[in-house]
Design a protein around this motif. Structure first.
Motif, PDB file in Angstrom:
ATOM      1  N   LEU A  13       0.890  -1.446  -0.197  1.00 20.42           N
ATOM      2  CA  LEU A  13      -0.097   0.036   0.035  1.00 20.42           C
ATOM      3  C   LEU A  13       0.865   1.200   0.074  1.00 20.42           C
ATOM      4  O   LEU A  13       0.345   2.353  -0.478  1.00 20.42           O
ATOM      5  N   THR A  14       2.111   1.315   0.530  1.00 19.89           N
ATOM      6  CA  THR A  14       2.721   2.486   0.655  1.00 19.89           C
ATOM      7  C   THR A  14       3.023   3.186  -0.825  1.00 19.89           C
ATOM      8  O   THR A  14       2.695   4.404  -0.720  1.00 19.89           O
ATOM      9  N   PRO A  15       3.446   2.639  -1.656  1.00 14.22           N
ATOM     10  CA  PRO A  15       3.628   3.173  -3.106  1.00 14.22           C
ATOM     11  C   PRO A  15       2.353   3.657  -3.542  1.00 14.22           C
ATOM     12  O   PRO A  15       2.168   4.716  -4.404  1.00 14.22           O
ATOM     13  N   VAL A  16       1.086   2.858  -3.416  1.00 17.86           N
ATOM     14  CA  VAL A  16      -0.060   3.405  -3.756  1.00 17.86           C
ATOM     15  C   VAL A  16      -0.611   4.471  -3.104  1.00 17.86           C
ATOM     16  O   VAL A  16      -1.030   5.511  -3.716  1.00 17.86           O
ATOM     17  N   ILE A  17      -0.374   4.650  -1.721  1.00 18.11           N
ATOM     18  CA  ILE A  17      -0.579   5.873  -0.852  1.00 18.11           C
ATOM     19  C   ILE A  17       0.146   7.164  -1.448  1.00 18.11           C
ATOM     20  O   ILE A  17      -0.425   8.348  -1.803  1.00 18.11           O
ATOM     21  N   LEU A  18       1.509   6.967  -1.736  1.00 23.12           N
ATOM     22  CA  LEU A  18       2.246   8.070  -2.074  1.00 23.12           C
ATOM     23  C   LEU A  18       2.032   8.642  -3.598  1.00 23.12           C
ATOM     24  O   LEU A  18       1.984   9.768  -3.752  1.00 23.12           O
ATOM     25  N   LEU A  19       1.624   7.687  -4.525  1.00 20.46           N
ATOM     26  CA  LEU A  19       1.114   8.017  -5.659  1.00 20.46           C
ATOM     27  C   LEU A  19      -0.111   8.656  -5.662  1.00 20.46           C
ATOM     28  O   LEU A  19      -0.104   9.926  -6.351  1.00 20.46           O
ATOM     29  N   MET A  20      -1.144   8.314  -5.014  1.00 16.84           N
ATOM     30  CA  MET A  20      -2.340   8.982  -4.970  1.00 16.84           C
ATOM     31  C   MET A  20      -2.405  10.311  -4.323  1.00 16.84           C
ATOM     32  O   MET A  20      -3.008  11.332  -4.820  1.00 16.84           O
ATOM     33  N   GLU A  21      -1.305  10.513  -3.450  1.00 22.80           N
ATOM     34  CA  GLU A  21      -1.044  11.821  -2.891  1.00 22.80           C
ATOM     35  C   GLU A  21      -0.475  12.682  -4.011  1.00 22.80           C
ATOM     36  O   GLU A  21      -0.931  13.891  -3.991  1.00 22.80           O
ATOM     37  N   LYS A  22       0.596  12.322  -4.620  1.00 26.27           N
ATOM     38  CA  LYS A  22       1.055  12.909  -5.856  1.00 26.27           C
ATOM     39  C   LYS A  22      -0.150  13.513  -6.790  1.00 26.27           C
ATOM     40  O   LYS A  22       0.000  14.635  -7.138  1.00 26.27           O
ATOM     41  N   LEU A  23      -0.850  12.491  -6.966  1.00 22.84           N
ATOM     42  CA  LEU A  23      -1.989  12.757  -8.067  1.00 22.84           C
ATOM     43  C   LEU A  23      -3.199  13.649  -7.674  1.00 22.84           C
ATOM     44  O   LEU A  23      -3.739  14.491  -8.689  1.00 22.84           O
ATOM     45  N   THR A  24      -3.339  13.847  -6.297  1.00 19.97           N
ATOM     46  CA  THR A  24      -4.434  14.627  -5.821  1.00 19.97           C
ATOM     47  C   THR A  24      -4.105  15.709  -5.079  1.00 19.97           C
ATOM     48  O   THR A  24      -5.032  16.239  -4.537  1.00 19.97           O
ATOM     49  N   THR A  25      -2.892  15.911  -5.004  1.00 22.55           N
ATOM     50  CA  THR A  25      -2.559  17.295  -4.089  1.00 22.55           C
ATOM     51  C   THR A  25      -2.967  18.378  -4.769  1.00 22.55           C
ATOM     52  O   THR A  25      -2.680  18.626  -5.997  1.00 22.55           O
ATOM     53  N   PRO A  26      -3.769  19.304  -4.115  1.00 21.23           N
ATOM     54  CA  PRO A  26      -4.373  20.549  -4.678  1.00 21.23           C
ATOM     55  C   PRO A  26      -3.165  21.709  -4.808  1.00 21.23           C
ATOM     56  O   PRO A  26      -2.190  21.624  -4.301  1.00 21.23           O
ATOM     57  N   LYS A  27      -3.535  22.389  -5.860  1.00 23.64           N
ATOM     58  CA  LYS A  27      -2.901  23.616  -5.940  1.00 23.64           C
ATOM     59  C   LYS A  27      -2.805  24.589  -4.901  1.00 23.64           C
ATOM     60  O   LYS A  27      -3.817  24.810  -4.125  1.00 23.64           O
ATOM     61  N   ALA A  28      -1.820  25.364  -4.565  1.00 17.36           N
ATOM     62  CA  ALA A  28      -1.767  26.193  -3.604  1.00 17.36           C
ATOM     63  C   ALA A  28      -2.685  27.552  -3.861  1.00 17.36           C
ATOM     64  O   ALA A  28      -2.768  27.873  -4.965  1.00 17.36           O
ATOM     65  N   LEU A  29      -3.471  28.073  -2.938  1.00 15.47           N
ATOM     66  CA  LEU A  29      -4.204  29.314  -3.029  1.00 15.47           C
ATOM     67  C   LEU A  29      -3.010  30.296  -3.439  1.00 15.47           C
ATOM     68  O   LEU A  29      -1.851  30.486  -2.861  1.00 15.47           O
TER      69      LEU A  29
END
Length: 137
Positions: free
Chosen positions: A16-32
């Motif tokens: 699960l570790t690589p899956v969690i880290l990949l999902m974080e990279k793909l879904t991190t929002p842009k900064a305001l």
């Protein structure tokens, strides 16, 4: 039986570790977006903050995504792989539990915030312009 359970969970974490880290990279929002002076003020305030976290912890991912959304430059401290940061977390906060936000106040006192929801709420109240505008109204 206990060793079988332990190795099962290690295997699950390994998968699960690589899956969690990949999902974080793909879904991190842009900064305001902030003005340069507002961003400088936020950066200055962030010098007194440190987030103790584990890289693949889902609750830590939740806090890191909020930090990214708010455009904050908070020091991330890996409490899983760095024994010094782990010892600081245990001695200062009283327990090894992540995520934990260390807030150093102007008088030198340290506050240790645990729980991702509480950390995110504190960050939004302190750094989210829409929350600041609502408080002024």
């Amino acid at each position: 039986m206990n060793i079988v359970v332990r190795y099962f969970f290690r295997f699950v974490r390994l998968v699960l570790t690589p899956v969690i880290l990949l999902m974080e990279k793909l879904t991190t929002p842009k900064a305001l977006s902030r003005s340069a002076e507002d961003q400088a003020a936020a950066d200055s305030a962030c010098k007194d903050l440190a987030l103790y976290q584990f890289p693949a912890c889902p609750f830590c991912v939740k806090v890191r995504k909020e930090i990214a959304r708010l455009g904050l430059n908070i020091e991330l401290r890996d409490s899983r792989n760095d024994t010094g940061h782990r010892a600081e977390l245990e001695s200062g906060g009283g327990r090894i539990k992540v995520p934990c936000l260390r807030v150093t106040h102007s008088d030198g006192q340290q506050e240790w915030l645990y729980e991702s929801g509480a950390i995110n709420q504190w960050l939004r109240e302190r750094f989210n312009p829409s929350v600041e505008d609502a408080a002024k109204a």
